[in-house]
Design an enzyme around this catalytic site. Structure first.
Site, PDB file in Angstrom:
ATOM      1  N   GLU A 256       0.687  -1.114  -0.018  1.00 30.93           N
ATOM      2  CA  GLU A 256       0.056  -0.204   0.155  1.00 30.93           C
ATOM      3  C   GLU A 256       0.920   1.375  -0.243  1.00 30.93           C
ATOM      4  OE1 GLU A 256      -3.166   0.775  -0.096  1.00 30.93           O
ATOM      5  OE2 GLU A 256      -2.705   2.647  -0.282  1.00 30.93           O
ATOM      6  N   THR A 300      -5.953   1.823  -5.372  1.00 38.50           N
ATOM      7  CA  THR A 300      -5.653   0.399  -5.332  1.00 38.50           C
ATOM      8  C   THR A 300      -6.296  -0.532  -6.276  1.00 38.50           C
ATOM      9  OG1 THR A 300      -5.472   0.620  -2.906  1.00 38.50           O
ATOM     10  CG2 THR A 300      -5.298  -1.570  -3.632  1.00 38.50           C
ATOM     11  N   HIS A 415      -1.277   3.143   4.988  1.00 41.63           N
ATOM     12  CA  HIS A 415      -2.368   3.930   4.047  1.00 41.63           C
ATOM     13  C   HIS A 415      -2.686   5.429   4.605  1.00 41.63           C
ATOM     14  CE1 HIS A 415      -6.078   5.174   2.285  1.00 41.63           C
ATOM     15  NE2 HIS A 415      -5.954   4.141   1.459  1.00 41.63           N
ATOM     16  N   ASP A 474       1.379   0.009  -4.909  1.00 36.29           N
ATOM     17  CA  ASP A 474       0.017   0.057  -5.884  1.00 36.29           C
ATOM     18  C   ASP A 474      -0.061   1.448  -6.387  1.00 36.29           C
ATOM     19  OD1 ASP A 474      -0.492   1.548  -3.362  1.00 36.29           O
ATOM     20  OD2 ASP A 474      -2.757   0.544  -2.993  1.00 36.29           O
ATOM     21  N   HIS A 475       0.264   2.540  -5.730  1.00 38.38           N
ATOM     22  CA  HIS A 475       0.238   3.977  -6.234  1.00 38.38           C
ATOM     23  C   HIS A 475       0.881   4.756  -5.271  1.00 38.38           C
ATOM     24  CE1 HIS A 475      -2.526   4.256  -3.027  1.00 38.38           C
ATOM     25  NE2 HIS A 475      -3.400   3.360  -3.315  1.00 38.38           N
TER      26      HIS A 475
HETATM   27  C1  GP9 Z   1      -8.958  -0.430   0.829  1.00 36.77           C
HETATM   28  C2  GP9 Z   1      -7.613  -0.277   0.434  1.00 36.77           C
HETATM   29  C3  GP9 Z   1      -7.144   1.205   0.237  1.00 36.77           C
HETATM   30  O1  GP9 Z   1      -9.573  -1.689   0.996  1.00 36.77           O
HETATM   31  O2  GP9 Z   1      -7.308  -1.204  -0.626  1.00 36.77           O
HETATM   32  O3  GP9 Z   1      -7.391   1.691  -0.801  1.00 36.77           O
HETATM   33  P1  GP9 Z   1      -6.916   2.783  -1.514  1.00 36.77           P
HETATM   34  O4  GP9 Z   1      -7.451   4.189  -1.099  1.00 36.77           O
HETATM   35  O5  GP9 Z   1      -5.445   2.683  -1.404  1.00 36.77           O
HETATM   36  O6  GP9 Z   1      -7.281   2.829  -2.908  1.00 36.77           O
HETATM   37 MN    MN Z   2      -3.878   1.670  -2.138  1.00 36.31          MN
END
Ligand code: GP9
Ligand code: MN
Length: 638
Positions: A256, A300, A415, A474-475
């Site tokens: 994440e 994500t 996150h 992921d980003h």
């Molecule tokens: C939520 C997690 C976070 O289930 O994958 O999402 P994001 O805000 O990073 O897209």
């Molecule tokens: Mn994410």
């Protein structure tokens, strides 16, 4: 006595209906559906919304002149409204999710529900219709209020009040969750912020838009797209790595918000990611240091979409929400043919990003969502279960999966807003004016340690040797809003659009136990490339497939990585904010596509690729909007 009676009659029936129906709805949202509340604002919105919606619905009755029609309108609105809420409740009891329009028309779900539907209905459910009975009776008793038609001014007043209340509700919702309407996030969020009725209308609008675009496509668009792919994407030269993962388990860790700038870097003299740093130098590991995320608003879920399909996500909204009914030919489905089991592990609400529906569409066999995990208070950080416990609790499930498997682990601790208690920190936050950036470092370190522990746990469980482990950011985690602080961290006075693009790099690792010839790969790469790369590692023939990505181990590459907003990176150039930069140095070559700054660049060196990038993104959009894969024959593996 007389006076009392008169007073009771001054409250119009529709207002009584608003109070009764609104209260019922609130009680159901708050105490019957298990909607999780994060803060006081959410509580407040959830409290006002039922009354706002009810006022809008029942308030419309003032426009009806005919008393018996008015009576019927109020009665049936209460009845149908109650059935809509109740229908959702029955569905919720089984799926812990709210109904969507496509689901309503999906027989498979209805069948799933069919047998057990009776067990989902409880005797006390009749209580949820008490307001309907009361409203029904009020309607017959207070006939007098039906007889007098409302003046125009009064009607307009009622309508204006409803619309004002609705706007206030939406405004608060948007404050609570910016971009709620464009990105959708999660059905539970939508319902708690705008209510069930508005959610259903929203869903209806999104789905109809999707359906209309689909209707106009007939597959004639495909040959041109296929020709483009054949011209630019060459996936037919096997590499030394082709087939190396055959029969092995694939463990794919979605890290994440992990960005590449923390790798082999430190903060206040402390290494940020010691374990991942070690991996970059490990002989069994390929580390792609110029690997870009290509996500947009779906964050994500966009990265999941990119990897599963080698298609681009959409430029607005989350494709996981808008096109979850499309035909895809995603990795999980494709690898079924070579007898792989697929699973996702993610300790969050399963309807977040519409995962529960989209995963089914993509062909995943199992989804271990938050319900599969014990989430004790002590194990919670930020958004939910901490990564350490998440990985630990996943091992027994993983062990039980039929082998070989493809298992995706989506972490959560790192996150935004990067919360971590002091006692859980291994390194200190950074010192800048951005608490987001400051706190990012300790949570990244937390995740780094959790991944290391997971590697050890895989070894102890005997799952390591026979697996290939992929790790991907992921980003971005730090948005452009924090550029000032980021500049301070990177020792740069200002960050240019070029720097911004370079900050979109996220780590990508392919770890092959026992391989021995791993290296740091400098070539540009992106999430779009993961699918063809992985399929070739598994020795899957991709000649009939449709991809926009390269096999990162093959020699020939398309030559650019497109970001979703049309900016791009090639081996030589970076195109950002209408300007062309030299990739190696960041030197500005042309601005606004017209003025060359250097003599030797007679024309804008980014111009050609600019057109191709636009074209490619447009093709990908066409595939999604037109649901074009339903017209394509994916060959023998299908
Ligand atoms: C939520 C997690 C976070 O289930 O994958 O999402 P994001 O805000 O990073 O897209
Ligand atoms: Mn994410």
């Amino acid at each position: 006595m007389h006076l009392h009676k008169y007073k009771a009659h001054t409250l119009p029936v529709y207002v009584m209906a608003v109070l009764l129906f609104g209260t019922k709805t609130y009680v159901m949202y708050r105490f019957v559906f298990s909607i999780h509340m994060d803060n006081v604002l959410q509580e407040f919105i959830l409290f006002i919304n039922p009354f706002v919606s009810a006022f809008l619905l029942f308030g419309l009755s003032v426009w009806i002149k005919n008393p018996s029609k008015k009576q019927a309108y109020i009665r049936y609105t209460a009845l149908i409204g109650s059935f809509i809420i109740y229908g959702n409740l029955v569905f919720y009891r089984s799926f812990t999710d709210f109904l969507t329009i496509p689901q309503l028309f999906q027989m498979s779900n209805a069948n799933d529900l069919g047998g057990s539907v009776l067990s989902l209905v409880k005797v006390y459910d009749v209580l949820f219709f008490i307001d309907v009975v009361l409203i029904w009776r009020l309607c017959s008793r207070q006939v007098s209020t039906f007889l007098t038609p409302y003046q125009r001014g009064r009607k307009m007043f009622v309508l204006s009040v409803s619309l004002m209340l609705l706007s206030l509700n939406f405004l608060l919702a948007e404050m609570e969750r910016p971009q709620l309407f464009t990105r959708a996030f999660d059905r539970a969020y939508l319902v708690k912020n705008i209510g069930l009725f508005n959610y259903h209308i929203y869903d209806l609008v999104v789905q109809s838009k999707t359906k209309t675009q689909r209707v106009f496509a007939d597959g004639n668009e495909l040959p041109e797209i296929k020709t483009y792919m054949d011209q630019h994407i060459h996936l037919d030269q096997p590499s030394e790595l082709t087939g190396i993962a055959k029969g092995k388990n694939i463990i794919f860790i979605w890290a994440e918000s992990l960005q590449s700038f923390v790798i082999n870097n430190d903060v206040k003299g402390q290494e940020v990611t010691p374990f991942l740093n070690e991996l970059t130098r490990d002989e069994d590991t390929f580390y792609f240091e110029n690997f870009y995320h290509q996500t947009e608003q779906g964050k994500t879920s966009d990265s999941e979409f990119l990897v599963a399909n080698s298609l681009y996500p959409l430029s607005s909204g989350a494709v996981f929400f808008t096109h979850a009914q499309n035909d895809f030919y995603a990795i999980p489905e494709q690898i079924k043919d070579i007898d792989y089991t697929s699973a996702v592990f993610h300790a969050n609400n399963k309807s977040f990003w519409n995962r529960d529906q989209m995963y089914e569409r993509l062909g995943y066999d199992h989804f271990y969502d938050q319900e599969a995990f014990a989430i004790n208070e002590a194990d919670k950080i930020g958004w939910g279960l901490n990564d350490e416990s998440f990985f630990k609790q996943s091992i027994p499930y993983l062990d039980e999966l039929e082998k070989p498997f493809y298992a995706k682990f989506i972490t959560l601790t790192n996150h935004f807003p990067f919360e971590l208690d002091e006692e859980d920190r291994s390194i200190e936050p950074y010192d800048s004016k951005s608490s987001t950036l400051n706190n990012y470092f300790p949570t990244v370190r937390y995740m780094d340690e959790a991944i290391e522990t997971f590697f050890n746990e895989l070894q102890s469980a005997g799952l390591y040797e026979d697996s290939i482990i992929l790790i991907m950011g992921d980003h971005y985690g730090i948005s452009a809003n924090h550029h000032k602080a980021m500049g301070q961290y990177l020792n740069q006075e200002t960050l240019t659009p070029y720097d911004h693009i370079q900050l979109q790099r996220v780590p990508f690792f392919i770890h092959i136990p026992g391989y021995g010839k791993g290296e740091i790969v400098e070539d540009i790469a992106g999430q779009i490339d993961v699918k063809p790369t992985l399929l070739h590692l598994l020795d899957i023939n991709t000649t009939d497939d449709m991809y926009f990505g390269n096999d990162l181990f093959q020699k020939e590459h398309k030559g650019f990585i497109a970001l979703r907003n049309g900016d791009f990176v090639s081996e030589d150039y970076v195109y950002a904010s209408q300007s062309c930069y030299k990739r190696q140095t960041g030197e500005l070559l042309t601005k606004d596509g017209t003025t060359p700054f250097t003599e030797d660049e007679a024309v804008d060196p980014c111009a050609d690729l600019y057109d191709q990038v636009k074209r490619e993104l447009n093709y990908s959009d066409q595939i999604i909007y037109g649901d074009l894969f339903r017209f394509h024959d994916f060959g023998t593996q299908r």
